[in-house]
Write an enzyme that holds these catalytic residues in place. Sequence first.
Site, PDB file in Angstrom:
ATOM      1  N   LYS A 107       0.878  -1.176   0.000  1.00 15.47           N
ATOM      2  CA  LYS A 107       0.000   0.000   0.000  1.00 15.47           C
ATOM      3  C   LYS A 107       0.909   1.217   0.000  1.00 15.47           C
ATOM      4  CE  LYS A 107      -4.502   0.485   0.088  1.00 15.47           C
ATOM      5  NZ  LYS A 107      -5.483  -0.473  -0.407  1.00 15.47           N
TER       6      LYS A 107
HETATM    7  P1  NAD Z   1     -13.023   7.091  -2.886  1.00 14.21           P
HETATM    8  O1  NAD Z   1     -12.024   8.137  -2.604  1.00 14.21           O
HETATM    9  O2  NAD Z   1     -13.480   6.873  -4.295  1.00 14.21           O
HETATM   10  O3  NAD Z   1     -14.340   7.325  -1.997  1.00 14.21           O
HETATM   11  C1  NAD Z   1     -14.308   7.438  -0.597  1.00 14.21           C
HETATM   12  C2  NAD Z   1     -15.681   7.887  -0.155  1.00 14.21           C
HETATM   13  O4  NAD Z   1     -15.772   7.844   1.262  1.00 14.21           O
HETATM   14  C3  NAD Z   1     -16.024   9.329  -0.579  1.00 14.21           C
HETATM   15  O5  NAD Z   1     -17.379   9.383  -0.976  1.00 14.21           O
HETATM   16  C4  NAD Z   1     -15.831  10.101   0.736  1.00 14.21           C
HETATM   17  O6  NAD Z   1     -16.605  11.268   0.774  1.00 14.21           O
HETATM   18  C5  NAD Z   1     -16.322   9.082   1.721  1.00 14.21           C
HETATM   19  N1  NAD Z   1     -15.910   9.294   3.088  1.00 14.21           N
HETATM   20  C6  NAD Z   1     -14.675   9.541   3.583  1.00 14.21           C
HETATM   21  N2  NAD Z   1     -14.716   9.641   4.918  1.00 14.21           N
HETATM   22  C7  NAD Z   1     -16.016   9.453   5.272  1.00 14.21           C
HETATM   23  C8  NAD Z   1     -16.704   9.419   6.504  1.00 14.21           C
HETATM   24  N3  NAD Z   1     -16.067   9.608   7.656  1.00 14.21           N
HETATM   25  N4  NAD Z   1     -18.041   9.176   6.486  1.00 14.21           N
HETATM   26  C9  NAD Z   1     -18.712   8.966   5.339  1.00 14.21           C
HETATM   27  N5  NAD Z   1     -18.100   8.980   4.130  1.00 14.21           N
HETATM   28  C10 NAD Z   1     -16.776   9.224   4.104  1.00 14.21           C
HETATM   29  O7  NAD Z   1     -12.424   5.726  -2.279  1.00 14.21           O
HETATM   30  P2  NAD Z   1     -12.770   4.236  -2.675  1.00 14.21           P
HETATM   31  O8  NAD Z   1     -11.794   3.792  -3.698  1.00 14.21           O
HETATM   32  O9  NAD Z   1     -14.231   4.113  -2.923  1.00 14.21           O
HETATM   33  O10 NAD Z   1     -12.374   3.482  -1.315  1.00 14.21           O
HETATM   34  C11 NAD Z   1     -13.272   3.389  -0.214  1.00 14.21           C
HETATM   35  C12 NAD Z   1     -12.816   2.261   0.688  1.00 14.21           C
HETATM   36  O11 NAD Z   1     -12.779   1.037  -0.062  1.00 14.21           O
HETATM   37  C13 NAD Z   1     -11.415   2.422   1.274  1.00 14.21           C
HETATM   38  O12 NAD Z   1     -11.388   1.806   2.556  1.00 14.21           O
HETATM   39  C14 NAD Z   1     -10.551   1.613   0.320  1.00 14.21           C
HETATM   40  O13 NAD Z   1      -9.341   1.187   0.914  1.00 14.21           O
HETATM   41  C15 NAD Z   1     -11.490   0.460   0.043  1.00 14.21           C
HETATM   42  N6  NAD Z   1     -11.193  -0.275  -1.189  1.00 14.21           N
HETATM   43  C16 NAD Z   1     -11.180   0.338  -2.405  1.00 14.21           C
HETATM   44  C17 NAD Z   1     -10.934  -0.410  -3.555  1.00 14.21           C
HETATM   45  C18 NAD Z   1     -10.979   0.199  -4.925  1.00 14.21           C
HETATM   46  O14 NAD Z   1     -10.904  -0.557  -5.905  1.00 14.21           O
HETATM   47  N7  NAD Z   1     -11.136   1.499  -5.071  1.00 14.21           N
HETATM   48  C19 NAD Z   1     -10.657  -1.792  -3.448  1.00 14.21           C
HETATM   49  C20 NAD Z   1     -10.692  -2.387  -2.197  1.00 14.21           C
HETATM   50  C21 NAD Z   1     -10.966  -1.634  -1.078  1.00 14.21           C
END
Ligand code: NAD
Length: 419
Positions: A107
């Site tokens: 990461k």
């Molecule tokens: P992103 O940046 O596209 O979206 C994150 C979202 O979370 C945004 O809408 C933001 O406003 C919201 N957010 C942040 N803090 C918040 C809070 N305290 N309360 C409510 N909403 C909040 O990120 P993403 O890629 O969608 O990732 C989200 C999660 O999924 C992370 O934990 C990431 O590690 C995990 N993840 C992502 C992927 C991927 O392919 N993108 C894969 C596996 C896991």
Amino acid sequence: MTIYTGPVFDMARTQFEATADHLEIPLDDRKRLLYPKRAISVSIPVHMDDGLTEVFQGYRVQHHLTLGPTKGGTRFSPTLDVGEVAALAVWMSWKCALAGLPYGGAKGGVACNPSSLSRRELEAISRRYMQEMIPFVSPQTDVMAPDMGTNEQVMAWFMDTYSMHQGHAVSEIVTGKPVALGGTEGRREATGRGVSFLVNEACKVVGIQPSKATAIIQGFGNVGSISAYTLARRYGMRVVGVSDHTAAYYDPAGLPLDGIEQHVARHGVLASWSNEAVIDPAILLEQPCDVLVPAATEQVITGANAGRLRCRVLAEGANGPTTPEADTVLSGRGDVFVIPDILCNAGGVIVSYFEWVQDLQRLFWTESEVNDRLERLLLQAFNLVTRRSDGDRVSMRMAAMAIGVGRLRAGKQMRGLFP
Ligand code: NAD
């Protein structure tokens, strides 16, 4: 005490220790399985639009290289530190091993607030970060991907920066790229699609009919929004609650996702979509629903609120949303079926793996080939975890961890200790 010590790494360590106890792993074998192989910390100087020079801190943690290159996302977030990055790298390792992918976990990220940066500043940070990482990454050693705060455009800048140094296009250095640069069909939707697919499988286990079920989703970025759309449009679920860092909405009659989608496409966030269904984000997770999908950030389900959740299925789209204290509460309750993060959001890294394979072979698949293979691997992992959970009489998280940790341990034992 190590450089990783902090609330998020301590959580990963606690989960690992519980799994190691369950697997009866001798104490002298544990540190080798838990602590990262490498942690790289860099300073990223950037000319800001106001003419001043700002220096951002960037990190990359590579957990282990036993089974292949490391693989993992890149997070741009103001509070990022090396402990959080290390925990996310460790979870990636268990996730890849559980899904049977030939990777270790990694990461990385930069402590910055992407929403306050201009496009030029974001590009400068992205390019300089990759530039600083060039001695430590390659398609055979460490392959980056997007995570919170980064997207396809950032991956395109990473790929371009790396390629300029090699003198030729190296599309396989990152995944989650635009399709036009060697990205794969279906990657952008893969994590949310996988979350929804597994929710549907979990509904079969607990006896819920998805078309009659309700869902609440926290986080409306890549994972949260695609999960919401897919649960509603493919499985017929009624989405009754959504939130992001700017707003939270709840309506037991169901939220109009088409209107929300248009609003987010125009404004980027949920804020100011409506004045009516507004709810305090802190209590959104505690509203009644069949399926709760935390898809934002770590440690949102804690010992304090776990007892008040009113869902039947907890689908962890985010990494590390549930603390070990909350796990104890949920296990004691026994009425919430948890799809643990390393299983639930594995769709992202599975399709990233497909992207890397396609780039290496210069042979590209159709979206339906990608989705069919994705669902096959997810179903296989889901069945393995539910069987292990039943057989060992442990939680779904412990079962998933036991499979991931066990596979890595077996690999390390077979390779031996060098020199
Ligand atoms: P992103 O940046 O596209 O979206 C994150 C979202 O979370 C945004 O809408 C933001 O406003 C919201 N957010 C942040 N803090 C918040 C809070 N305290 N309360 C409510 N909403 C909040 O990120 P993403 O890629 O969608 O990732 C989200 C999660 O999924 C992370 O934990 C990431 O590690 C995990 N993840 C992502 C992927 C991927 O392919 N993108 C894969 C596996 C896991």
